[in-house]
Design a protein around this motif. Sequence first.
Motif, PDB file in Angstrom:
ATOM      1  N   UNK A 141     -21.947 -15.912   4.296  1.00 60.23           N
ATOM      2  CA  UNK A 141     -20.508 -16.008   4.525  1.00 60.23           C
ATOM      3  C   UNK A 141     -19.835 -16.839   3.437  1.00 60.23           C
ATOM      4  N   UNK A 142     -20.528 -17.879   2.983  1.00 67.43           N
ATOM      5  CA  UNK A 142     -19.980 -18.720   1.923  1.00 67.43           C
ATOM      6  C   UNK A 142     -19.705 -17.901   0.668  1.00 67.43           C
ATOM      7  N   UNK A 143     -20.639 -17.038   0.297  1.00 63.54           N
ATOM      8  CA  UNK A 143     -20.457 -16.226  -0.907  1.00 63.54           C
ATOM      9  C   UNK A 143     -19.247 -15.300  -0.772  1.00 63.54           C
ATOM     10  N   UNK A 144     -19.072 -14.720   0.409  1.00 61.28           N
ATOM     11  CA  UNK A 144     -17.920 -13.836   0.617  1.00 61.28           C
ATOM     12  C   UNK A 144     -16.615 -14.623   0.564  1.00 61.28           C
ATOM     13  N   UNK A 145     -16.604 -15.818   1.132  1.00 57.34           N
ATOM     14  CA  UNK A 145     -15.397 -16.646   1.102  1.00 57.34           C
ATOM     15  C   UNK A 145     -15.079 -17.072  -0.326  1.00 57.34           C
ATOM     16  N   UNK A 146     -16.118 -17.333  -1.119  1.00 62.37           N
ATOM     17  CA  UNK A 146     -15.889 -17.719  -2.512  1.00 62.37           C
ATOM     18  C   UNK A 146     -15.278 -16.576  -3.314  1.00 62.37           C
ATOM     19  N   UNK A 147     -15.710 -15.345  -3.047  1.00 57.55           N
ATOM     20  CA  UNK A 147     -15.108 -14.194  -3.726  1.00 57.55           C
ATOM     21  C   UNK A 147     -13.618 -14.132  -3.419  1.00 57.55           C
ATOM     22  N   UNK A 148     -13.253 -14.404  -2.142  1.00 62.19           N
ATOM     23  CA  UNK A 148     -11.846 -14.366  -1.750  1.00 62.19           C
ATOM     24  C   UNK A 148     -11.041 -15.429  -2.494  1.00 62.19           C
ATOM     25  N   UNK A 149     -11.624 -16.607  -2.676  1.00 57.77           N
ATOM     26  CA  UNK A 149     -10.913 -17.691  -3.357  1.00 57.77           C
ATOM     27  C   UNK A 149     -10.784 -17.413  -4.855  1.00 57.77           C
ATOM     28  N   UNK A 150     -11.910 -17.182  -5.481  1.00 64.02           N
ATOM     29  CA  UNK A 150     -11.935 -16.899  -6.921  1.00 64.02           C
ATOM     30  C   UNK A 150     -13.354 -16.476  -7.287  1.00 64.02           C
ATOM     31  N   UNK A 151     -13.553 -15.320  -7.912  1.00 69.24           N
ATOM     32  CA  UNK A 151     -14.905 -14.854  -8.248  1.00 69.24           C
ATOM     33  C   UNK A 151     -15.711 -15.853  -9.064  1.00 69.24           C
TER      34      UNK A 151
END
Length: 766
Positions: free
Chosen positions: A574-584
């Motif tokens: 989930x952390x990786x997906x949230x990071x994509x949303x913030x900034x790749x």
Amino acid sequence: MSERDDIEQVEAVPRAVLTLCQQAYMRTIRQHTLRATAAYARLSFDYGGWRISAEGDLHEMRHADDGHDIQLRRSRSLENEAREALEHLRLTDARLISTRIRPLGPGFVAGDYVFERAHDELADADHWLVLLPRLSAAGFKLEFDAAFPYAVTGEPDAWRADVEHGDNQWFDLSLGIDVDGQRVDLLPILRKLIADPDFPLRPMRNEAEDAVWLVAIDARRRVPLRLSRLRGLLEPLLEWLDAPNDCGRLRLSKLEHGVLDKIERNGVLRKGGEDLRQTLETLRANAAAADAPPGFNAQLRPYQREGLGWLNFLAEAGIGGILADDMGLGKTVQVLAHLLSEKQRGRIGGEAGPALVICPTSLVGNWRAEAQRFAPDLRVLVLHGNDRKRKFKAITHVDLVISTYPLLGRDREALAAQRFALLILDEAQAIKNARTLAAKAARTLRAKRRLSITGTPMENHLGELWAQFDLVEPGLLGDEKRFVRHYRTPIEKHGDAEVRDKLNRRIAPLMLRRRKEDVLLDLPPKTEIQRLVELEGRQRELYETLRLAQHERVREVVSDRGVEGSGIIVLDALLKLRQVCCDPRLVKLEGARRVPQSAKLDLLLTMLQGVVDEGRRVLVFSQFTEMLDIIAEACAAQRIEHLMLTGQTRDREAVVARFQNGEAPVFLISLKAGGMGLNLTAADTVIHYDPWWNPAVESQATDRAYRIGQDKPVFVYRLICAGTVEEKIQALQARKAELARAVFDGGATSELRFDEADLEALFSPL
């Protein structure tokens, strides 16, 4: 039988009667005939004083003394209901087994019932003892033949409660019954009943009002106790009876004196404790709003005066509590006013010992500054930094000692050697897990009283609430296992509103919680806005690619370990997906670094330029420090002046002062470093760049601006990537917020869980 006009017709409601008897019979085992003893019940019916056997015709005729005939109409339907009840309890008409068993003596007749333990073996009196309470509860009146081996006494002559209490916050309760002039301890009996799966904690269908439950008072005697009275005693005492105890009495908090009222309403004669209620009523009368003590340099608001009165009440009663006001209501000010009051009463400082404040490292400066500002008469000692050990000797010469949670474990031995008048745990959610080093160390400190300060007494589940209450008032909610059994499981898993209300009543005297909207009627409005961002182009493709890979990874580990054993993998995915949303660029993958765009960052920069041009002051929160660095770089490129506060910031107070003084319109803050203990009323706009699991954490951050002293309307923005895991997290947030509202505000609640269905939703496609 024909009816005649001179016959008086009588109708009555029958009461089923069982007469317990015993007789010998012969058993045949492998061609050997053995003599055995069987207990059995003989059924009859009592029609208002007319005793009718189970046999007989539809009518019973009697000749009255005055010469006329009386005919009783029997209710076959009610009699048959009694027979069905016996069959439901696995009792058998004795005549049905006559082909297998040859009884001695008079033999079995119609209406005799036996209990078969095995083929050709009838239960004896010992085995019938476990049936008798259920028969009574089912409405049968029990009588005993002289040949029955157990003696059943009459009902108790009296039920008694003895109360003893001293100067501390507990009282001891003993319960007993008088049987044939002998006092019998009732507590072991009650404990056996709650452990008996057959005991009916709730009334059964068709249960008689005077139904009794037979309990053993010695090897031979059984005493019938009214079921209604037993339940009336068990209900208020259930969780205390469940506690380990070998002293013959229950120990209860004196705040639970209402238990005594419930006991008395069940016909129990109370001895002792007459002054307990009066003492608490006097203390509560003194809990009214109190004025700030002389020398306190602040004008308390009305609700803060009420808070000070409540704190003084806790001190007079000698008990701990939780001050759980919303963020921004001035909890520190109320506590400092209380500390100064206690010093002036001689209960803090000098021989009484100092008060000890344990707080997050980020709040040490705030406590020191506000103590100097509002209560300069308090002698303050700060234990922080490398030179703190040389200050230990000064502890006994001050009124207030300030230390931190990280140092608590290191300085535990030195602090445990001191005696403190009051232990204050600020931002007490830091010890919400009783198994952490800080929570364990806090329990070793010697303090006459303990007080927790927190705007979020429960963030995720009721276990966190228990951990805090167990620290400030040990034993109030029982041990952790009992709390889970009696409160957490019924409330969280079964949505039991009755248990929830009971918990609310238990904690209400020891927790003061006020919401901003209820007490700060003069606070300007707060507008909350959710801004949805659509992922596009390569950022969208990256999200979907990563989502598919992580979903498959999670499915495999859940299949192998189950949901509970997969927490680390799930959170990482989930952390990786949230990071994509913030900034790749936050994602530590080679392919992610080549994605040049961030839809959310573009939106943020557009918003910042607009609100800064309008002359607004902005707080931007993110849990990712690296994201703040990216935002800072982007702000610098667009010449947006800004300040930043993270866990690495050395002089927090100076940075906060610079923002409050207007040196920059934008303040970038990490959620962990700046989510509590800061007064940032210069800001009128709050932007949450990335959502977090817990809405309470976000609320704490928002309240840095929306608090006492704010004179401008506040706008709160949450930036959410549409259709992604960010938007789906909101549903989980709502469920956690719902649980907190249910416990503290009495609202409805539903089961709080994180299961495979949640995972499927979180990892669903855009």
